[in-house]
Design a protein around this motif. Structure first.
Motif, PDB file in Angstrom:
ATOM      1  N   SER A 398       0.833  -1.209   0.000  1.00 18.78           N
ATOM      2  CA  SER A 398       0.000   0.000   0.000  1.00 18.78           C
ATOM      3  C   SER A 398       0.866   1.256   0.000  1.00 18.78           C
ATOM      4  O   SER A 398       0.500   2.267  -0.615  1.00 18.78           O
ATOM      5  CB  SER A 398      -0.941  -0.008   1.207  1.00 18.78           C
ATOM      6  OG  SER A 398      -0.224   0.164   2.418  1.00 18.78           O
ATOM      7  N   PHE A 399       2.012   1.197   0.670  1.00 19.67           N
ATOM      8  CA  PHE A 399       2.934   2.341   0.651  1.00 19.67           C
ATOM      9  C   PHE A 399       3.415   2.609  -0.775  1.00 19.67           C
ATOM     10  O   PHE A 399       3.393   3.743  -1.254  1.00 19.67           O
ATOM     11  CB  PHE A 399       4.128   2.065   1.569  1.00 19.67           C
ATOM     12  CG  PHE A 399       5.135   3.185   1.616  1.00 19.67           C
ATOM     13  CD1 PHE A 399       5.065   4.138   2.613  1.00 19.67           C
ATOM     14  CD2 PHE A 399       6.136   3.294   0.669  1.00 19.67           C
ATOM     15  CE1 PHE A 399       5.977   5.188   2.666  1.00 19.67           C
ATOM     16  CE2 PHE A 399       7.051   4.332   0.698  1.00 19.67           C
ATOM     17  CZ  PHE A 399       6.972   5.280   1.709  1.00 19.67           C
ATOM     18  N   ALA A 400       3.863   1.557  -1.451  1.00 22.57           N
ATOM     19  CA  ALA A 400       4.367   1.712  -2.814  1.00 22.57           C
ATOM     20  C   ALA A 400       3.274   2.222  -3.749  1.00 22.57           C
ATOM     21  O   ALA A 400       3.521   3.077  -4.611  1.00 22.57           O
ATOM     22  CB  ALA A 400       4.924   0.376  -3.310  1.00 22.57           C
ATOM     23  N   ALA A 401       2.053   1.701  -3.589  1.00 25.17           N
ATOM     24  CA  ALA A 401       0.952   2.128  -4.460  1.00 25.17           C
ATOM     25  C   ALA A 401       0.635   3.606  -4.259  1.00 25.17           C
ATOM     26  O   ALA A 401       0.389   4.344  -5.223  1.00 25.17           O
ATOM     27  CB  ALA A 401      -0.279   1.268  -4.194  1.00 25.17           C
ATOM     28  N   MET A 402       0.652   4.053  -3.023  1.00 23.60           N
ATOM     29  CA  MET A 402       0.336   5.452  -2.740  1.00 23.60           C
ATOM     30  C   MET A 402       1.399   6.373  -3.322  1.00 23.60           C
ATOM     31  O   MET A 402       1.091   7.492  -3.767  1.00 23.60           O
ATOM     32  CB  MET A 402       0.235   5.650  -1.227  1.00 23.60           C
ATOM     33  CG  MET A 402      -0.270   7.028  -0.822  1.00 23.60           C
ATOM     34  SD  MET A 402      -2.001   7.284  -1.287  1.00 23.60           S
ATOM     35  CE  MET A 402      -2.086   9.073  -1.310  1.00 23.60           C
ATOM     36  N   CYS A 403       2.633   5.930  -3.359  1.00 23.04           N
ATOM     37  CA  CYS A 403       3.718   6.756  -3.904  1.00 23.04           C
ATOM     38  C   CYS A 403       3.588   6.958  -5.413  1.00 23.04           C
ATOM     39  O   CYS A 403       4.252   7.839  -5.983  1.00 23.04           O
ATOM     40  CB  CYS A 403       5.077   6.138  -3.577  1.00 23.04           C
ATOM     41  SG  CYS A 403       5.573   6.353  -1.860  1.00 23.04           S
ATOM     42  N   LEU A 404       2.770   6.157  -6.072  1.00 26.79           N
ATOM     43  CA  LEU A 404       2.581   6.283  -7.525  1.00 26.79           C
ATOM     44  C   LEU A 404       1.547   7.338  -7.890  1.00 26.79           C
ATOM     45  O   LEU A 404       1.441   7.725  -9.052  1.00 26.79           O
ATOM     46  CB  LEU A 404       2.165   4.928  -8.113  1.00 26.79           C
ATOM     47  CG  LEU A 404       3.179   3.789  -7.971  1.00 26.79           C
ATOM     48  CD1 LEU A 404       2.599   2.498  -8.523  1.00 26.79           C
ATOM     49  CD2 LEU A 404       4.490   4.133  -8.663  1.00 26.79           C
ATOM     50  N   ILE A 405       0.769   7.799  -6.919  1.00 29.06           N
ATOM     51  CA  ILE A 405      -0.260   8.800  -7.200  1.00 29.06           C
ATOM     52  C   ILE A 405       0.402  10.151  -7.466  1.00 29.06           C
ATOM     53  O   ILE A 405       1.273  10.582  -6.701  1.00 29.06           O
ATOM     54  CB  ILE A 405      -1.249   8.894  -6.022  1.00 29.06           C
ATOM     55  CG1 ILE A 405      -1.988   7.556  -5.865  1.00 29.06           C
ATOM     56  CG2 ILE A 405      -2.241  10.031  -6.228  1.00 29.06           C
ATOM     57  CD1 ILE A 405      -2.950   7.517  -4.709  1.00 29.06           C
ATOM     58  N   PRO A 406       0.020  10.844  -8.541  1.00 24.00           N
ATOM     59  CA  PRO A 406       0.682  12.102  -8.907  1.00 24.00           C
ATOM     60  C   PRO A 406       0.310  13.263  -7.985  1.00 24.00           C
ATOM     61  O   PRO A 406      -0.612  14.034  -8.256  1.00 24.00           O
ATOM     62  CB  PRO A 406       0.192  12.346 -10.340  1.00 24.00           C
ATOM     63  CG  PRO A 406      -1.104  11.633 -10.428  1.00 24.00           C
ATOM     64  CD  PRO A 406      -0.983  10.431  -9.547  1.00 24.00           C
ATOM     65  N   LEU A 407       1.011  13.358  -6.866  1.00 24.64           N
ATOM     66  CA  LEU A 407       0.864  14.438  -5.905  1.00 24.64           C
ATOM     67  C   LEU A 407       2.243  15.011  -5.614  1.00 24.64           C
ATOM     68  O   LEU A 407       3.251  14.412  -5.988  1.00 24.64           O
ATOM     69  CB  LEU A 407       0.229  13.913  -4.608  1.00 24.64           C
ATOM     70  CG  LEU A 407      -1.226  13.430  -4.677  1.00 24.64           C
ATOM     71  CD1 LEU A 407      -1.607  12.726  -3.382  1.00 24.64           C
ATOM     72  CD2 LEU A 407      -2.167  14.600  -4.946  1.00 24.64           C
ATOM     73  N   PRO A 408       2.352  16.162  -4.962  1.00 24.87           N
ATOM     74  CA  PRO A 408       3.664  16.649  -4.539  1.00 24.87           C
ATOM     75  C   PRO A 408       4.406  15.589  -3.727  1.00 24.87           C
ATOM     76  O   PRO A 408       3.785  14.817  -2.975  1.00 24.87           O
ATOM     77  CB  PRO A 408       3.327  17.879  -3.689  1.00 24.87           C
ATOM     78  CG  PRO A 408       2.028  18.361  -4.243  1.00 24.87           C
ATOM     79  CD  PRO A 408       1.278  17.125  -4.646  1.00 24.87           C
ATOM     80  N   ALA A 409       5.717  15.528  -3.871  1.00 27.91           N
ATOM     81  CA  ALA A 409       6.506  14.438  -3.297  1.00 27.91           C
ATOM     82  C   ALA A 409       6.272  14.276  -1.801  1.00 27.91           C
ATOM     83  O   ALA A 409       6.052  13.160  -1.304  1.00 27.91           O
ATOM     84  CB  ALA A 409       7.993  14.672  -3.586  1.00 27.91           C
ATOM     85  N   LEU A 410       6.308  15.366  -1.056  1.00 23.53           N
ATOM     86  CA  LEU A 410       6.160  15.271   0.389  1.00 23.53           C
ATOM     87  C   LEU A 410       4.763  14.778   0.769  1.00 23.53           C
ATOM     88  O   LEU A 410       4.613  13.932   1.662  1.00 23.53           O
ATOM     89  CB  LEU A 410       6.440  16.634   1.031  1.00 23.53           C
ATOM     90  CG  LEU A 410       6.486  16.660   2.559  1.00 23.53           C
ATOM     91  CD1 LEU A 410       7.551  15.707   3.084  1.00 23.53           C
ATOM     92  CD2 LEU A 410       6.746  18.079   3.070  1.00 23.53           C
ATOM     93  N   VAL A 411       3.743  15.279   0.097  1.00 26.33           N
ATOM     94  CA  VAL A 411       2.369  14.839   0.367  1.00 26.33           C
ATOM     95  C   VAL A 411       2.222  13.361   0.041  1.00 26.33           C
ATOM     96  O   VAL A 411       1.578  12.592   0.781  1.00 26.33           O
ATOM     97  CB  VAL A 411       1.364  15.678  -0.449  1.00 26.33           C
ATOM     98  CG1 VAL A 411      -0.050  15.137  -0.272  1.00 26.33           C
ATOM     99  CG2 VAL A 411       1.432  17.141  -0.038  1.00 26.33           C
ATOM    100  N   ARG A 412       2.803  12.951  -1.077  1.00 24.15           N
ATOM    101  CA  ARG A 412       2.741  11.550  -1.473  1.00 24.15           C
ATOM    102  C   ARG A 412       3.328  10.627  -0.405  1.00 24.15           C
ATOM    103  O   ARG A 412       2.743   9.620  -0.006  1.00 24.15           O
ATOM    104  CB  ARG A 412       3.515  11.357  -2.784  1.00 24.15           C
ATOM    105  CG  ARG A 412       2.643  10.864  -3.935  1.00 24.15           C
ATOM    106  CD  ARG A 412       3.490  10.407  -5.093  1.00 24.15           C
ATOM    107  NE  ARG A 412       4.043  11.521  -5.849  1.00 24.15           N
ATOM    108  CZ  ARG A 412       4.646  11.377  -7.018  1.00 24.15           C
ATOM    109  NH1 ARG A 412       4.768  10.163  -7.548  1.00 24.15           N
ATOM    110  NH2 ARG A 412       5.123  12.402  -7.669  1.00 24.15           N
ATOM    111  N   VAL A 413       4.528  10.988   0.058  1.00 22.12           N
ATOM    112  CA  VAL A 413       5.239  10.120   0.998  1.00 22.12           C
ATOM    113  C   VAL A 413       4.544  10.109   2.355  1.00 22.12           C
ATOM    114  O   VAL A 413       4.396   9.046   2.979  1.00 22.12           O
ATOM    115  CB  VAL A 413       6.700  10.582   1.124  1.00 22.12           C
ATOM    116  CG1 VAL A 413       7.395   9.857   2.274  1.00 22.12           C
ATOM    117  CG2 VAL A 413       7.447  10.312  -0.182  1.00 22.12           C
ATOM    118  N   GLU A 414       4.113  11.265   2.821  1.00 22.16           N
ATOM    119  CA  GLU A 414       3.420  11.303   4.113  1.00 22.16           C
ATOM    120  C   GLU A 414       2.110  10.529   4.059  1.00 22.16           C
ATOM    121  O   GLU A 414       1.775   9.790   5.004  1.00 22.16           O
ATOM    122  CB  GLU A 414       3.160  12.753   4.513  1.00 22.16           C
ATOM    123  CG  GLU A 414       4.406  13.510   4.915  1.00 22.16           C
ATOM    124  CD  GLU A 414       4.134  14.961   5.237  1.00 22.16           C
ATOM    125  OE1 GLU A 414       5.019  15.610   5.834  1.00 22.16           O
ATOM    126  OE2 GLU A 414       3.041  15.463   4.878  1.00 22.16           O
TER     127      GLU A 414
END
Length: 459
Positions: A398-414
């Motif tokens: 789920s972490f990896a999948a969320m990182c693929l969503i096109p959002l700002p890097a910090l928002v994506r990772v958090e």
């Protein structure tokens, strides 16, 4: 950043001889357990303090941009060092303790465990060599010294966890604590020396990170062989059929805890965001350091309750741990909201700024992660290794999948961090409830053994 120690199940020992029985009785005595916990805890506290000293001083010395690469190195060292080799300590300690109770020499089982750990280490080093260009260019800011330091640290940590398995299995907790404490002292001394003489590049601090575990290993390895003698040949099953599941769950759990720094460095490779992010993470994860003491004193009660088939006590101990963990996590979130930005600037300097909401999100993920560790301990106490590994694997997915969503890097990772910790809490909690009903209400017989040092994380 974090690592975890589980309650490792072991088969019930056969009838020991009188001398071995006396040893087993002393080891199981509550006063002895408490004394051993205090002994190991002393070394663990020093090691934890050294982590904070190292991160704060190195961050102030090299600045946010170079600290981004250094923080990535830190993350990789403890994700793979703990994730890949802590299970060998747990299983070797269990197997050696069992043979000690039976009056059998543990040399063969130690040798067999070392072979398997060596195969895992070589596999990791080969993978590191293949991926070297990616690591150096995208993660380490073009500094090959950090890649070499990572490889050296991996070798040292593999040997460390094997020796700790021998120390714990033979009851040499003084040696165990000494190895933890010496690593902390070398790390503090080396980092202070570099800071005082005015070193402002990441390479020397990376070498301190690699030298500390190697030095502590060299100073304590003579104690590992004491009392180790030949005995009956060891079968592969004696190392544990559960080792594979323990490896999967340990690596995935460490990745959930630490992958955010690596992901941020990959998503924003030419900024100082990862360095500021890790600095905030150190502040937000102060409750996780406190949680080490909570888990060390409370979690072993779960295994003892199962061993005694005291189902009411098991539920009582689990509820107690969950309550304390929830309170510690809530205090962490409140503290991050009230003092997070101020504490970050105070510890790391004005260059390491991050928004209040960002620090609160990190504190929230820390609280969720601690709850997941409690659920994990209950599952492993009941020998639910497969579902434990499945829960952490799905959380990492789920972490990896969320990182693929096109959002700002910090928002994506958090967002990925909070989501993955929430998935771990939901799945492990659900399976723990089911397992508790089946094991306790269904009357399944389990005979767990307690790993000597219950530790939730390394800060």
């Amino acid at each position: 950043m974090t690592g975890d120690r589980a309650i490792v199940p072991a088969p019930a020992p056969e009838r020991p001889g009188k001398a071995a029985g006396r040893v087993a009785g002393r080891a199981a005595d509550p006063a002895t357990v408490s004394r051993n916990s205090l002994t190991v805890g002393a070394g663990l506290v020093l090691l934890g303090v050294s982590a904070t000293v190292y991160l704060v001083l190195s961050a102030r010395a090299v600045g946010p941009r170079e600290f981004a690469s250094l923080s990535t190195l830190w993350t990789l060292v403890y994700t793979f060092g703990i994730g890949a080799f802590l299970p060998f300590e747990q299983e070797l300690g269990r197997a050696v303790a069992r043979r000690t109770v039976l009056g059998q020499g543990a040399g063969p089982v130690a040798a067999r465990t070392a072979v398997v750990a060596g195969v895992v280490l070589v596999t990791l080093l080969v993978a590191l060599g293949v991926a070297a260009p990616l690591f150096v260019d995208r993660l380490f800011g073009g500094q090959s010294a950090l890649l070499i330091a990572l490889a050296v640290a991996m070798v040292a940590m593999a040997a460390q966890y094997l020796t700790r398995g021998l120390f714990s299995g033979t009851g040499r907790f003084g040696w165990y604590s000494a190895q933890l404490g010496l690593e902390g002292l070398v790390r503090i001394g080396g980092c202070l020396a570099l800071f005082v003489v005015g070193v402002h590049t990441a390479g020397p601090y990376a070498w301190v990170l690699a030298a500390a575990p190697m030095a502590s290993l060299m100073l304590t390895v003579p104690g590992a062989g004491r009392g180790l003698r030949s005995g009956p040949p060891a079968r592969w099953a004696e190392v544990s059929v559960n080792l594979g599941w323990l490896l999967i769950s340990a690596i995935c759990a460490q990745a959930v805890a630490n992958a955010a720094m690596v992901a941020l460095q990959l998503l924003a490779p030419h900024s100082d965001t990862a360095g500021r992010f890790l600095a905030a993470f150190v502040i937000a994860r102060i409750p996780l350091f406190l949680f080490q003491a909570v888990q060390a004193t409370l979690i072993p009660g779960l295994a003892r309750a199962l061993a005694a088939r005291d189902h009411a006590r098991f539920r009582r101990e689990l509820s107690r741990v969950l309550l304390v963990t929830g309170l510690v996590g809530a205090a962490g979130v409140a503290g991050a909201a009230a003092l997070g930005p101020w504490a970050l600037r105070l510890a790391f300097g004005p260059a390491f700024d991050l928004g209040r909401l960002d620090i609160v999100v990190l504190a929230l993920s820390t609280g969720l992660y601690m709850l997941a560790l409690v659920f994990q301990a209950g599952l492993v106490a009941m020998e639910r290794h497969r579902v434990n590994a499945a829960g952490w694997s799905l959380a990492l997915t789920s972490f990896a999948a969320m990182c693929l969503i096109p959002l700002p890097a910090l928002v994506r990772v958090e967002s990925a961090l909070v989501l993955s910790c929430s998935v771990a809490v939901g799945l492990l909690g659900m399976w723990l409830i089911r397992g508790t009903r089946r094991t306790l209400d269904g009357g399944e017989a389990r005979t767990p053994a307690i790993a000597p040092d219950q530790r939730s994380g390394r800060v």
